[in-house]
Design an enzyme around this catalytic site. Structure first.
Site, PDB file in Angstrom:
ATOM      1  N   LYS A 112      27.287 -19.113   5.977  1.00 31.73           N
ATOM      2  CA  LYS A 112      26.255 -19.401   6.978  1.00 31.73           C
ATOM      3  C   LYS A 112      26.832 -20.006   8.246  1.00 31.73           C
ATOM      4  CE  LYS A 112      22.078 -19.230   4.316  1.00 31.73           C
ATOM      5  NZ  LYS A 112      20.800 -19.814   3.949  1.00 31.73           N
ATOM      6  N   LYS A 199      25.099  -9.200   0.157  1.00 29.43           N
ATOM      7  CA  LYS A 199      23.788  -9.347  -0.494  1.00 29.43           C
ATOM      8  C   LYS A 199      22.649  -9.108   0.497  1.00 29.43           C
ATOM      9  CE  LYS A 199      22.613 -14.191   0.068  1.00 29.43           C
ATOM     10  NZ  LYS A 199      21.773 -15.260  -0.395  1.00 29.43           N
ATOM     11  N   LYS A 202      17.783 -12.404   4.432  1.00 27.71           N
ATOM     12  CA  LYS A 202      17.021 -12.533   5.673  1.00 27.71           C
ATOM     13  C   LYS A 202      17.942 -12.906   6.811  1.00 27.71           C
ATOM     14  CE  LYS A 202      14.416 -15.455   3.407  1.00 27.71           C
ATOM     15  NZ  LYS A 202      13.399 -16.312   2.826  1.00 27.71           N
TER      16      LYS A 202
HETATM   17  P1  ADP Z   1      17.888 -15.771   1.911  1.00 26.54           P
HETATM   18  O1  ADP Z   1      19.230 -15.761   1.237  1.00 26.54           O
HETATM   19  O2  ADP Z   1      17.388 -14.395   2.194  1.00 26.54           O
HETATM   20  O3  ADP Z   1      17.828 -16.689   3.116  1.00 26.54           O
HETATM   21  P2  ADP Z   1      16.633 -17.847   0.296  1.00 26.54           P
HETATM   22  O4  ADP Z   1      17.883 -18.634   0.476  1.00 26.54           O
HETATM   23  O5  ADP Z   1      15.369 -18.409   0.815  1.00 26.54           O
HETATM   24  O6  ADP Z   1      16.842 -16.361   0.859  1.00 26.54           O
HETATM   25  O7  ADP Z   1      16.489 -17.529  -1.263  1.00 26.54           O
HETATM   26  C1  ADP Z   1      15.300 -17.617  -2.020  1.00 26.54           C
HETATM   27  C2  ADP Z   1      15.572 -17.144  -3.435  1.00 26.54           C
HETATM   28  O8  ADP Z   1      15.886 -15.766  -3.448  1.00 26.54           O
HETATM   29  C3  ADP Z   1      16.773 -17.856  -4.103  1.00 26.54           C
HETATM   30  O9  ADP Z   1      16.462 -18.088  -5.464  1.00 26.54           O
HETATM   31  C4  ADP Z   1      17.877 -16.852  -4.017  1.00 26.54           C
HETATM   32  O10 ADP Z   1      18.794 -16.982  -5.092  1.00 26.54           O
HETATM   33  C5  ADP Z   1      17.115 -15.534  -4.130  1.00 26.54           C
HETATM   34  N1  ADP Z   1      17.814 -14.458  -3.434  1.00 26.54           N
HETATM   35  C6  ADP Z   1      18.028 -14.376  -2.098  1.00 26.54           C
HETATM   36  N2  ADP Z   1      18.698 -13.237  -1.795  1.00 26.54           N
HETATM   37  C7  ADP Z   1      18.914 -12.593  -2.979  1.00 26.54           C
HETATM   38  C8  ADP Z   1      19.540 -11.360  -3.333  1.00 26.54           C
HETATM   39  N3  ADP Z   1      20.072 -10.567  -2.412  1.00 26.54           N
HETATM   40  N4  ADP Z   1      19.574 -11.001  -4.624  1.00 26.54           N
HETATM   41  C9  ADP Z   1      19.024 -11.799  -5.576  1.00 26.54           C
HETATM   42  N5  ADP Z   1      18.411 -12.956  -5.316  1.00 26.54           N
HETATM   43  C10 ADP Z   1      18.348 -13.376  -4.035  1.00 26.54           C
END
Ligand code: ADP
Length: 336
Positions: A112, A199, A202
């Site tokens: 990040k 992965k 967002k």
């Molecule tokens: P992002 O990574 O998109 O900013 P968040 O950090 O808000 O999303 O993650 C919210 C939940 O979604 C967490 O439990 C995270 O482990 C899960 N998560 C986020 N991206 C993935 C992914 N690509 N595959 C599986 N789980 C994910």
């Protein structure tokens, strides 16, 4: 008092919910509600750790809450993190139980901060981003959660949470905090369809995530343009095709999954056919969620009040923990 095991999980209010969030975590949140005592947070303090817009933060907080309800999360289990400020208080205390060295090894911080450098002109990397996993430990331990349903990307943070709990317990001479365990779904890591080496996320930008509530045409287009082969020789199934199969299985299209898997083994798999089935699966799920969301949109005021009330209810648990923690750590408290 309930004797059910406790579950905590959280999501950041940064943009819409994508299929990585849904299949990796939120789908599990919904299923686990029947069996466990669940609390799910929208973590707005966390969203401040990257460059952000204050007005958008509040809008996104409500919108992700409506989205969570639309996919099946019970309103009574939801809270907004900043309505439970004890999270921030416990986070400070945990900062003193967490080593600088361990925090510096967090891969999410490295990823990040790289994204921050790419996005912001002033390359601002906040100390909040560095301390993010400590706040996350507070989010989990404040409810003495036994299990944390998250995606695989959170494994390292959970390890750190357990380390903090262990160090805390050792220091105060009591097994006060439970050491929480992760709960993974069948698809613990959904990859970006535009770049299956990273992965779905967002924060990585538009083409790297598929919004659960997107227009049907957009979902179909994103799947149609999914990368299947990178041109490089790979042993076995390519990451892109594997990801499409994961999405197909997770969307509940079991028959198509089995059939296309056999085609793959026979060497007769057509990517266009696989993509069409994946798109069908995602569009089908999305349609159900969008219908529920439309109903929620009609009742926003009422739902906001319910969420404020559930946050206040959930806060009582957090206050109880912080009170006990202050007692155990020698801080001033009501009995001081
Ligand atoms: P992002 O990574 O998109 O900013 P968040 O950090 O808000 O999303 O993650 C919210 C939940 O979604 C967490 O439990 C995270 O482990 C899960 N998560 C986020 N991206 C993935 C992914 N690509 N595959 C599986 N789980 C994910």
């Amino acid at each position: 008092m309930t004797s059910k095991k406790r579950i905590l999980s959280a999501i950041q209010p940064t943009g819409d919910m994508h299929f990585g969030n849904y299949f990796g975590a939120v789908q599990n949140w919904v299923r686990l509600q029947e069996q466990y005592d669940c609390v799910y947070g929208v973590v707005d303090y966390h969203a401040m750790s990257m460059p952000y817009n204050p007005k958008k933060l509040r809008e996104n907080t409500w919108s992700i809450l409506f989205n969570l309800i639309a996919v099946g999360v019970d309103v009574d289990n939801l809270f907004i993190q900043s309505l439970v400020p004890e999270h921030a208080e416990l986070s400070w205390i945990f900062n003193c139980f967490c080593s600088y060295g361990q925090l510096s090894r967090m891969t999410q911080f490295k990823d990040k901060s790289q994204q921050s450098k790419e996005k912001a002109t002033d390359a601002f990397i906040s100390a909040g981003l560095f301390g993010y996993p400590v706040l996350q430990a507070a989010d989990i331990l404040i409810y003495r959660a036994d299990y944390v349903p998250v995606g695989k990307d959170q494994e390292q943070h959970l390890e750190l949470t357990r380390n903090i709990a262990e160090r805390f317990n050792k220091q105060v001479g009591k097994d006060y905090f439970v050491l929480p365990e992760t709960l993974y779904t069948e698809v613990p890591k959904v990859m970006s369809t535009a770049d299956p080496a990273r992965k779905m996320s967002k924060s990585a930008g538009e083409k790297h995530h598929i919004n659960v509530f997107a227009d049907e045409a957009r979902i179909r287009k994103q799947i149609k343009s999914a990368v299947t082969d990178t041109g490089q020789a790979t042993e076995g199934m390519s990451a892109g095709v594997e990801n499409l199969f994961s999405l197909l299985g997770a969307s509940g299209k079991k028959e198509a999954y089995e059939y296309l898997r056999t085609c793959y083994q026979n060497g007769t798999l057509k990517y266009s056919e696989l993509k069409a089935e994946v798109a069908e699966g995602l569009v089908g799920l999305s349609a159900v969620f969008k219908d529920r969301k439309a109903a929620i949109e009609q009742d926003k005021k009422n739902i906001k009040n319910q969420i404020k009330a559930s946050s206040a209810q959930i806060r009582k648990r957090a206050q109880e923990t912080v009170k006990e923690v202050k007692e155990l750590t020698g801080l001033a408290n009501v009995r001081f």
